[in-house]
Scaffold this motif. Structure first.
Motif, short mmCIF file in Angstrom:
data_model
loop_
_atom_site.label_atom_id
_atom_site.label_comp_id
_atom_site.label_asym_id
_atom_site.label_seq_id
_atom_site.Cartn_x
_atom_site.Cartn_y
_atom_site.Cartn_z
N TYR B 32 0.88 -1.16 0.00
CA TYR B 32 0.00 0.00 0.00
C TYR B 32 0.93 1.21 0.00
O TYR B 32 1.85 1.29 0.80
CB TYR B 32 -0.89 0.03 1.25
CG TYR B 32 -2.03 -0.95 1.22
CD1 TYR B 32 -2.04 -2.06 0.38
CD2 TYR B 32 -3.13 -0.79 2.07
CE1 TYR B 32 -3.09 -2.96 0.37
CE2 TYR B 32 -4.19 -1.69 2.07
CZ TYR B 32 -4.16 -2.77 1.22
OH TYR B 32 -5.20 -3.66 1.22
N PHE B 34 1.68 5.54 -0.47
CA PHE B 34 1.11 6.85 -0.17
C PHE B 34 2.10 7.95 -0.56
O PHE B 34 3.31 7.76 -0.52
CB PHE B 34 0.82 6.98 1.34
CG PHE B 34 -0.05 5.90 1.89
CD1 PHE B 34 0.49 4.69 2.30
CD2 PHE B 34 -1.42 6.09 2.00
CE1 PHE B 34 -0.32 3.68 2.81
CE2 PHE B 34 -2.23 5.08 2.52
CZ PHE B 34 -1.68 3.87 2.91
N TYR B 36 2.63 11.89 0.76
CA TYR B 36 2.25 12.94 1.69
C TYR B 36 3.01 14.21 1.33
O TYR B 36 4.12 14.16 0.79
CB TYR B 36 2.62 12.55 3.13
CG TYR B 36 1.70 11.54 3.78
CD1 TYR B 36 1.89 10.17 3.60
CD2 TYR B 36 0.64 11.96 4.58
CE1 TYR B 36 1.05 9.25 4.21
CE2 TYR B 36 -0.21 11.04 5.20
CZ TYR B 36 0.01 9.69 5.00
OH TYR B 36 -0.83 8.77 5.60
N LEU B 46 -2.08 13.97 3.50
CA LEU B 46 -2.17 12.92 2.50
C LEU B 46 -2.55 13.51 1.15
O LEU B 46 -3.54 14.22 1.02
CB LEU B 46 -3.20 11.89 2.93
CG LEU B 46 -3.39 10.70 2.00
CD1 LEU B 46 -2.13 9.84 1.95
CD2 LEU B 46 -4.58 9.86 2.45
N LYS B 49 -3.32 7.90 -2.35
CA LYS B 49 -3.01 6.57 -1.83
C LYS B 49 -3.22 5.55 -2.93
O LYS B 49 -4.05 5.73 -3.82
CB LYS B 49 -3.90 6.24 -0.64
CG LYS B 49 -5.39 6.27 -0.98
CD LYS B 49 -6.23 6.08 0.24
CE LYS B 49 -7.74 6.12 -0.11
NZ LYS B 49 -8.18 7.48 -0.45
N PHE B 90 6.76 13.39 0.59
CA PHE B 90 7.23 12.10 1.10
C PHE B 90 6.43 10.96 0.49
O PHE B 90 5.19 11.00 0.46
CB PHE B 90 7.07 12.03 2.63
CG PHE B 90 7.96 12.96 3.39
CD1 PHE B 90 7.51 14.21 3.77
CD2 PHE B 90 9.24 12.59 3.73
CE1 PHE B 90 8.33 15.08 4.49
CE2 PHE B 90 10.07 13.43 4.44
CZ PHE B 90 9.61 14.69 4.81
N SER B 94 3.26 0.91 3.28
CA SER B 94 2.71 0.26 4.46
C SER B 94 2.56 -1.22 4.18
O SER B 94 2.23 -1.62 3.06
CB SER B 94 1.34 0.86 4.80
OG SER B 94 0.70 0.11 5.81
#
Lengths: 116, 114
Positions: B32, B34, B36, B46, B49, B90, B94
């Motif tokens: 997963y 992301f 940011y 956020l 995603k 960033f 996950s």
């Protein structure tokens, strides 16, 4: 929805003093995370809770650092005998922990800790 | 162990130009992912995603990202950059099993000149 709340926003301590940082997660979120941000190390995971239970503290320094979540509305990160190398921004995040979008973490503004 | 690499510490673009910020991940499994953004003296917000599915995901403010399993990449793109996009970005991964900790890249500072 106020988002994740962290207090204080800034904290200055003397070397050897104790620092306690507070985090209030978003209402209804079951997971709470703590991260540390420094220029040199970047963003580092410290620990996390789900339904108030500690799940993973693999990033926590073995000495002087501890975290608790006594109820679903707040978590604390305590640093005993602070050292200059503890100076950092400490970020708290929360997530739903279940259902669609469970992995998305929402961050607070952080607490900037300065140890003199 | 999972890791994220953002090879560009700084990127400078002119307003209105297109943008790509690179992200490479290392994870033995289905990640997963992301992106940011962090504005000065603020926490992380956020942008978008990726959960397993469509490899191109749309985010806020015109950002999108494309997941590539073959390249282990999740690059962020924007067609036309605005001066307000000046920030630190960033990339994070996950573990899929239960929404556990995020592992972050070192971040890319985006500077926008007029």
């Amino acid at each position: 929805n106020a988002g994740v709340i962290q207090t204080p926003r800034h904290k200055v301590t003397g070397k050897g003093q104790e620092a306690t940082l507070w985090c209030e997660p978003i209402s209804g979120h079951s997971a709470v995370f703590w991260y540390r941000q420094t220029i040199v190390q970047g963003l580092e995971f410290l620990t996390y809770f789900r339904n108030q239970a500690p799940i993973d503290d693999s990033g926590m320094p073995k000495e002087r650092f501890s975290a608790q979540m006594p109820n679903q509305s707040h978590s604390t990160l305590k640093i005993q005998s602070t050292q200059p190398q503890d100076s950092a921004v400490y970020l708290c995040a929360s997530s739903l922990g279940r259902g669609p979008g469970y992995a998305e973490q929402f961050f607070g503004p952080g607490t900037r800790l300065t140890v003199l | 162990a999972q890791s994220v690499t953002q090879p560009d510490a700084r990127v400078t673009v002119s307003e209105g130009a297109s943008l790509q910020l690179r992200c490479k991940y290392s994870y033995f499994g289905t990640p997963y992912l992301f992106w940011y953004v962090q504005y000065p003296r603020q926490g992380l917000q956020l942008l978008l995603k990726y959960y397993p599915g469509d490899p191109v995901v749309q985010g806020v403010n015109g950002f999108e990202a494309e997941f590539s399993k073959s390249n282990s990449s999740f690059h962020l793109r924007k067609a036309s950059v605005h001066w307000s996009d000046w920030a630190v970005y960033f990339c994070a991964v996950s573990m899929t099993s239960s929404g556990q900790k995020l592992v972050f890249g070192q971040g890319t500072i985006l500077k926008v000149y007029l």
